[in-house]
Scaffold this motif. Structure first.
Motif, short mmCIF file in Angstrom:
data_model
loop_
_atom_site.label_atom_id
_atom_site.label_comp_id
_atom_site.label_asym_id
_atom_site.label_seq_id
_atom_site.Cartn_x
_atom_site.Cartn_y
_atom_site.Cartn_z
N THR A 112 -10.59 17.57 -24.75
CA THR A 112 -11.72 16.75 -25.16
C THR A 112 -12.59 16.40 -23.97
O THR A 112 -13.52 15.62 -24.08
N THR A 113 -12.29 17.00 -22.80
CA THR A 113 -12.96 16.82 -21.51
C THR A 113 -12.53 15.51 -20.84
O THR A 113 -12.37 14.48 -21.50
N ILE A 114 -12.32 15.56 -19.57
CA ILE A 114 -11.90 14.37 -18.83
C ILE A 114 -13.08 13.43 -18.61
O ILE A 114 -12.90 12.27 -18.29
N ALA A 115 -14.30 13.95 -18.77
CA ALA A 115 -15.51 13.13 -18.66
C ALA A 115 -16.66 13.93 -19.23
O ALA A 115 -16.65 15.16 -19.22
N ASP A 116 -17.69 13.22 -19.72
CA ASP A 116 -18.84 13.92 -20.27
C ASP A 116 -19.97 14.04 -19.26
O ASP A 116 -21.07 14.50 -19.58
N THR A 117 -19.71 13.62 -18.02
CA THR A 117 -20.64 13.82 -16.91
C THR A 117 -19.83 14.37 -15.73
O THR A 117 -18.59 14.25 -15.70
N PRO A 118 -20.46 14.99 -14.74
CA PRO A 118 -19.71 15.51 -13.59
C PRO A 118 -18.92 14.39 -12.90
O PRO A 118 -19.45 13.31 -12.64
N VAL A 119 -17.67 14.67 -12.58
CA VAL A 119 -16.83 13.71 -11.87
C VAL A 119 -15.99 14.44 -10.84
O VAL A 119 -15.63 15.61 -11.03
N PRO A 120 -15.65 13.77 -9.73
CA PRO A 120 -14.77 14.40 -8.73
C PRO A 120 -13.35 14.46 -9.24
O PRO A 120 -12.90 13.60 -9.99
N VAL A 121 -12.64 15.49 -8.82
CA VAL A 121 -11.24 15.67 -9.19
C VAL A 121 -10.45 15.96 -7.93
O VAL A 121 -10.82 16.83 -7.13
N GLU A 122 -9.38 15.21 -7.73
CA GLU A 122 -8.52 15.47 -6.58
C GLU A 122 -7.71 16.74 -6.82
O GLU A 122 -7.00 16.86 -7.83
N ILE A 123 -7.83 17.70 -5.91
CA ILE A 123 -7.07 18.94 -6.03
C ILE A 123 -5.73 18.74 -5.35
O ILE A 123 -5.55 19.00 -4.16
N THR A 124 -4.78 18.24 -6.11
CA THR A 124 -3.45 17.96 -5.58
C THR A 124 -2.65 19.25 -5.43
O THR A 124 -2.97 20.27 -6.04
N PRO A 125 -1.60 19.23 -4.61
CA PRO A 125 -0.75 20.42 -4.50
C PRO A 125 -0.21 20.89 -5.84
O PRO A 125 -0.12 22.09 -6.09
#
Length: 270
Positions: A112-125
């Motif tokens: 359902t999308t984590i957000a409906d606008t651009p958002v930063p995502v932490e690229i974890t290991p």
């Protein structure tokens, strides 16, 4: 279109390779996948002109730094800080030669999308490992389905971000152009107010109205974006600190950590 800084190169967009992609509405194209990855090593300074995808996209880099522009907002993308781009969002992008970029496309039906606008995502290991597993040849159900479920479980917005709004008001445009051309410009709010013959309070109101932050915070973010690109390009912490206007590496490190969430050294290592 904004382009990242680079050592010994040009920031003139006309000198870069341009790529054109279609503008597609969210859900306008049926896709045969739930999550599909893509990667490319960029051999020339490259700009992607404005486009949009029918699916969601997660952008990050295996190596180097790049930028994505949505409207008047510029996001910096790194190996540790990705960007979620919702389906149908009009955006452009820029990457310098040597950047190894990664992306993962998410079918709208998969989330359902984590957000409906651009958002930063932490690229974890863990997220990196799961996305890499999805790229393995021959991965079949039920392993693929289980991995996709885990990706969606760990995919969450980051509390850190590297983005800056570009004010468009005529009053602050000289400041915007000067600071982005030379983040080491040492002129403060009072200096600019004197040059533009307005009060510091007037400038502060103008910045807050368009960016949601004051002058000092806006400058610090521009400097951090510039610093990330230089660090990713192999510059030393000391040289970057001088280039972006800090009197010492320790002062730069403190400011960088407040904005990015990592020390310059930790960012380089990551």
């Amino acid at each position: 279109m904004s382009v990242p800084p680079r050592a010994g190169g040009t920031t003139d967009p006309d000198a870069w390779e341009h790529r054109t992609l279609p503008i597609l509405a969210a859900g306008s194209v049926e896709v045969p996948f739930l999550i599909q990855g893509h990667q490319e090593l960029i051999e020339r300074d490259t700009i992607w002109d404005e486009h949009s995808h029918p699916v969601h996209e997660l952008l990050w880099n295996e190596r180097g730094a790049s930028s994505a522009t949505v409207g008047s907002r510029i996001w910096t993308i790194t190996p540790t800080l990705g960007l979620w781009m919702p389906a149908g969002t009009l955006h452009s992008g820029a990457m310098t030669a040597g950047t190894w970029f990664r992306s993962a496309f998410f079918a709208i039906r998969s989330t359902t999308t984590i957000a409906d606008t651009p958002v930063p995502v932490e690229i974890t290991p863990l997220l990196r490992l799961l996305l890499a597993r999805l790229g393995e040849p021959g991965l079949a159900d039920p392993s693929r389905a289980a991995t996709e479920t885990l990706v969606l479980d760990v995919l969450t917005p980051s509390r850190h971000e590297l983005s800056v709004h570009l004010p468009t008001a005529a009053l602050v445009r000289p400041i915007v152009d000067a600071v982005r051309a030379d983040p080491g410009d040492g002129r403060g709010l009072a200096d600019w107010a004197g040059e533009l013959r307005v009060s510091p309070r007037t400038l502060t109101r103008a910045f807050c109205a368009e960016t949601g932050s004051g002058f000092a915070r806006w400058v610090a973010t521009v400097r951090a974006q510039h610093a990330v690109a230089l660090l990713a390009g192999g510059w030393t912490v000391e040289d970057v600190a001088e280039q972006v206007g800090y009197r010492s590496a320790s002062a730069f490190g403190a400011a960088f950590r407040r904005t990015v969430g990592l020390t310059p050294g930790a960012f380089r290592a990551a």
